[in-house]
Design an enzyme around this catalytic site. Structure first.
Site, PDB file in Angstrom:
ATOM      1  N   GLY A 155      52.202 -28.369 -47.309  1.00 37.75           N
ATOM      2  CA  GLY A 155      53.354 -27.780 -47.987  1.00 37.75           C
ATOM      3  C   GLY A 155      54.001 -26.742 -47.092  1.00 37.75           C
ATOM      4  NE  ARG A 156      58.792 -23.804 -50.554  1.00 37.50           N
ATOM      5  CZ  ARG A 156      58.517 -24.268 -51.773  1.00 37.50           C
ATOM      6  NH1 ARG A 156      57.263 -24.295 -52.195  1.00 37.50           N
ATOM      7  NH2 ARG A 156      59.482 -24.697 -52.564  1.00 37.50           N
ATOM      8  CB  ILE A 157      51.363 -22.082 -46.667  1.00 42.00           C
ATOM      9  CG1 ILE A 157      52.067 -21.063 -47.583  1.00 42.00           C
ATOM     10  CG2 ILE A 157      50.292 -21.384 -45.833  1.00 42.00           C
ATOM     11  CD1 ILE A 157      51.174 -20.456 -48.651  1.00 42.00           C
ATOM     12  NE  ARG A 177      50.631 -32.851 -54.227  1.00 35.10           N
ATOM     13  CZ  ARG A 177      51.245 -32.015 -55.048  1.00 35.10           C
ATOM     14  NH1 ARG A 177      51.002 -32.086 -56.351  1.00 35.10           N
ATOM     15  NH2 ARG A 177      52.085 -31.117 -54.592  1.00 35.10           N
ATOM     16  NE  ARG A 237      45.142 -18.936 -55.669  1.00 38.71           N
ATOM     17  CZ  ARG A 237      46.025 -18.301 -54.919  1.00 38.71           C
ATOM     18  NH1 ARG A 237      45.749 -18.047 -53.636  1.00 38.71           N
ATOM     19  NH2 ARG A 237      47.182 -17.898 -55.421  1.00 38.71           N
ATOM     20  CD  GLU A 266      40.224 -13.739 -54.738  1.00 37.61           C
ATOM     21  OE1 GLU A 266      41.287 -13.091 -54.766  1.00 37.61           O
ATOM     22  OE2 GLU A 266      39.949 -14.586 -53.857  1.00 37.61           O
ATOM     23  CG  HIS A 284      43.457 -12.797 -52.072  1.00 39.10           C
ATOM     24  ND1 HIS A 284      43.122 -13.495 -53.191  1.00 39.10           N
ATOM     25  CD2 HIS A 284      44.671 -13.285 -51.689  1.00 39.10           C
ATOM     26  CE1 HIS A 284      44.080 -14.371 -53.492  1.00 39.10           C
ATOM     27  NE2 HIS A 284      45.035 -14.252 -52.583  1.00 39.10           N
ATOM     28  N   GLY A 286      46.377 -12.454 -47.665  1.00 39.97           N
ATOM     29  CA  GLY A 286      47.401 -13.420 -47.269  1.00 39.97           C
ATOM     30  C   GLY A 286      48.826 -12.936 -47.413  1.00 39.97           C
TER      31      GLY A 286
END
Length: 318
Positions: A155-157, A177, A237, A266, A284, A286
């Site tokens: 995807g975008r990331i 996908r 995740r 977490e 975390h 990001g």
């Protein structure tokens, strides 16, 4: 009359001021992490909720929300913390904040892969002793340049990670996908199944969304597809990875090192990770740049503003 918005976490000052201009808001001044019942009680008779990724909003929680709640604006690119189906059934719109944290998260993913592969944690421990000694075989890591990078979730990331990896002259492989257009692939090689991707990956970047289908997608079986000494980074995740299987792979050498910014349950971390040295941990981070966090809250606010103006929010996910 202004609509009433319940904000679950403390935002940057500028974001809170903007919200107060537009809505009647209840803010979390102490930045306490609310339990589900506190969200239910705190938002009673409100019109909307501005939530964060740290808020688990389950089907049970949604069923107990006031009927006046019409929108949950999640301040995150993901929305796995919210039961989307339950929200839709109750007539609650859910939005997220895509795009704005793409670059920051992709930067962190590269840091995770580099930090893990070059033994950054062990290096820090050695430096702190102030008596380390250089030798030909001292803390030999794995070089990232000119290697094959597998991206799980393009995807975008994932595409932003691929763009950065090309600066290391890495050959990009991916599983998604569906196959991307040539323009979005930008030279990356598509793999229809995980086994094919994992076998090609000298480095593996986990970037797929958290869904019921991706829970523990990286498990004992799929990890067995990797060649020996693969480096893995996870900025997506925690629940995508079976921790017990990953720990076993780290101990056996199947995985050379693991860099992770996200965790199951977490802020708790599987205790076995903390006993390993071939690990690189971040809490975390990001999206943790001031600009990105500002943009996330602004985007969530814009979704609320659009919704209550009678327009479809640009980031509606249900």
């Amino acid at each position: 009359m202004k609509k009433k918005i319940f904000v679950t976490r403390r935002l940057l000052k500028e974001n809170e001021e903007k919200l107060k201009e537009l809505f009647e808001v209840t803010l979390n001044k102490d930045d306490k992490i609310y339990k589900p019942q506190e969200i239910i009680d705190g938002s009673k008779n409100f019109d909307g909720i501005l939530s964060s990724v740290s808020d688990p909003i389950s089907a049970d929680t949604i069923s107990k929300l006031s009927s006046s709640i019409k929108i949950i604006a999640n301040g995150a690119v993901g929305f796995g913390n919210i039961d989307i189906k339950a929200a839709k059934e109750k007539g609650i719109t859910v939005t997220n904040t895509p795009d704005v944290l793409t670059d920051a998260t992709a930067d962190i993913q590269i840091l995770l892969l580099l930090g893990a592969s070059r033994k950054a944690y062990e290096g820090r421990l050695a430096a702190e002793t102030q008596n380390w000694k250089w030798s030909w075989d001292f803390l030999l890591g794995k070089q990232m340049s000119n290697k094959k990078l597998g991206i799980l979730g393009m995807g975008r990331i994932g595409r932003a990670v691929a763009k950065r990896a090309k600066a290391f002259n890495m050959e990009i492989h991916y599983h998604n996908r569906s196959k991307l257009s040539p323009e979005l692939e930008d030279g990356a090689i598509y793999h229809k199944d995980l086994k094919s991707l994992f076998k090609q990956s000298e480095f593996l970047s986990i970037n797929c969304p958290a869904t019921p289908e991706t829970t523990k997608l990286v498990n004992k079986e799929t990890l067995s597809y990797l060649e020996e000494n693969t480096v893995v980074g996870n900025a997506a995740r925690g629940d995508i990875v079976d921790d017990d299987a990953m720990i076993e792979a780290l101990k056996s050498g199947k995985v050379f090192a693991y860099g992770l910014d996200v965790y199951n349950g977490e802020p708790k971390i599987h205790p076995e990770y903390l006993k390993l040295k071939n690990i690189f941990l971040l809490p975390h981070l990001g999206s943790a740049t001031k600009r990105t966090r500002w943009d996330m809250a602004f985007r969530a606010t814009k979704n609320l503003e659009d919704f209550f103006s009678g327009n479809k929010p640009q980031d509606q996910v249900n």
